[in-house]
Enzyme design. Sequence first.
Site, mmCIF file in Angstrom:
data_model
loop_
_atom_site.group_PDB
_atom_site.id
_atom_site.type_symbol
_atom_site.label_atom_id
_atom_site.label_comp_id
_atom_site.label_asym_id
_atom_site.label_seq_id
_atom_site.Cartn_x
_atom_site.Cartn_y
_atom_site.Cartn_z
ATOM 1 N N VAL A 94 -53.121 -46.618 7.334
ATOM 2 C CA VAL A 94 -52.061 -46.807 6.335
ATOM 3 C C VAL A 94 -52.592 -47.758 5.263
ATOM 4 O O VAL A 94 -53.082 -48.844 5.580
ATOM 5 C CB VAL A 94 -50.796 -47.400 7.003
ATOM 6 C CG1 VAL A 94 -49.730 -47.701 5.958
ATOM 7 C CG2 VAL A 94 -50.262 -46.455 8.072
ATOM 8 N N HIS A 111 -49.248 -33.956 3.589
ATOM 9 C CA HIS A 111 -48.563 -34.170 4.868
ATOM 10 C C HIS A 111 -48.167 -32.806 5.444
ATOM 11 O O HIS A 111 -47.620 -31.966 4.716
ATOM 12 C CB HIS A 111 -47.326 -35.036 4.642
ATOM 13 C CG HIS A 111 -46.617 -35.350 5.915
ATOM 14 N ND1 HIS A 111 -47.125 -36.224 6.858
ATOM 15 C CD2 HIS A 111 -45.459 -34.865 6.433
ATOM 16 C CE1 HIS A 111 -46.309 -36.270 7.892
ATOM 17 N NE2 HIS A 111 -45.290 -35.462 7.665
HETATM 18 C C1 GRF Z 1 -54.001 -32.248 7.872
HETATM 19 O O1 GRF Z 1 -53.115 -31.612 8.748
HETATM 20 C C2 GRF Z 1 -53.234 -33.048 6.861
HETATM 21 O O2 GRF Z 1 -51.993 -32.485 6.535
HETATM 22 C C3 GRF Z 1 -53.024 -34.353 7.567
HETATM 23 O O3 GRF Z 1 -54.198 -34.567 8.308
HETATM 24 C C4 GRF Z 1 -54.821 -33.322 8.570
HETATM 25 C C5 GRF Z 1 -56.216 -33.419 8.031
HETATM 26 O O4 GRF Z 1 -56.997 -32.292 8.338
HETATM 27 N N1 GRF Z 1 -52.751 -35.414 6.614
HETATM 28 P P1 GRF Z 1 -58.424 -32.126 7.710
HETATM 29 O O5 GRF Z 1 -59.243 -33.360 8.140
HETATM 30 O O6 GRF Z 1 -58.283 -32.057 6.214
HETATM 31 O O7 GRF Z 1 -58.989 -30.878 8.301
#
Ligand code: GRF
Length: 205
Positions: A94, A111
Site C-alpha cells: 500500500v 483492481h
Molecule cells: C491482477 O489481478 C490485478 O487486477 C491485481 O493484481 C493482479 C496482477 O496480475 N491488482 P499481474 O501481475 O498483472 O499478472
Amino acid sequence: MKVKKIAVFISGRGSNFKAIATEVNRGKINAVIDIVISDNPDAAGLRYAHEQEIEYAVFKKKKDQSRSEYFVEISEFLKRRKIDLIVLAGFMKVLSSNIIEEHRNRILNIHPALLPSFPGVHAQKQALEYGVKYSGCTVHFIDEGIDSGPIILQEVVQVFEDDTEDTLSARILEKEHTIYPNAVKLFCENRLIIEGRRVFIKQPQ
Ligand code: GRF
C-alpha cells in the site's frame, strides 16, 4: 505531444505489465516504460523486463525502514528520472501518503472487481462468495484510501454457477489486459479530466 515516461510497479507475475509493454512497443501508447520497480526480487515480471531490455530496479523494504521512508526512497528515485506516470500492476504494497502527494493524479491502479464493490485483497473470491452475477475490473487513480480513487474505465464479466476463484479470475484478467493499456493510452494523450470523483474522457484532438 510529449512522450510520457512511465514507471510500472509489480510484485509478481506481471501480465498487466506485459499487456501495457506490448501496446507501447506497437506504438499505440504515447510513452516509454522508463523503469519497472519491484519490491520482490523474484517477481516473474522482472524476467520479461530483462528479455525486453527494459530497465528495472528492486526496492526491498529494509527492516529499520518505515513504510513512509521506503516510499520516500522510491519517490526520490522517480523524481530523478522525471517520471510522468506510475502504473501499479499487481504491486502488493500500500503506497504511503508522501508518494501519493508527490504524484497526485499521476498514479493508476487496476483492481479485479467492479469498484466500489470488493476493494482490498482476494476481490474475485469476495465477489464469488457474495453471489454477484456480474463482476469485472476497474482502472482508477490512486488516492489515500484502499482502491477508492476516481474511476477511469471498467469492464464487466458474467459470473457462472460453476465458477471457481481461478476461472473467474482468468475471465476478469482477460479484460484487464484490454482496459489497462487503454487507460494508460488515454492518460498519455492527456485525455483524462478529473472533476471531483468523476473522470471525463476527452475526444482526441
Ligand atoms: C491482477 O489481478 C490485478 O487486477 C491485481 O493484481 C493482479 C496482477 O496480475 N491488482 P499481474 O501481475 O498483472 O499478472
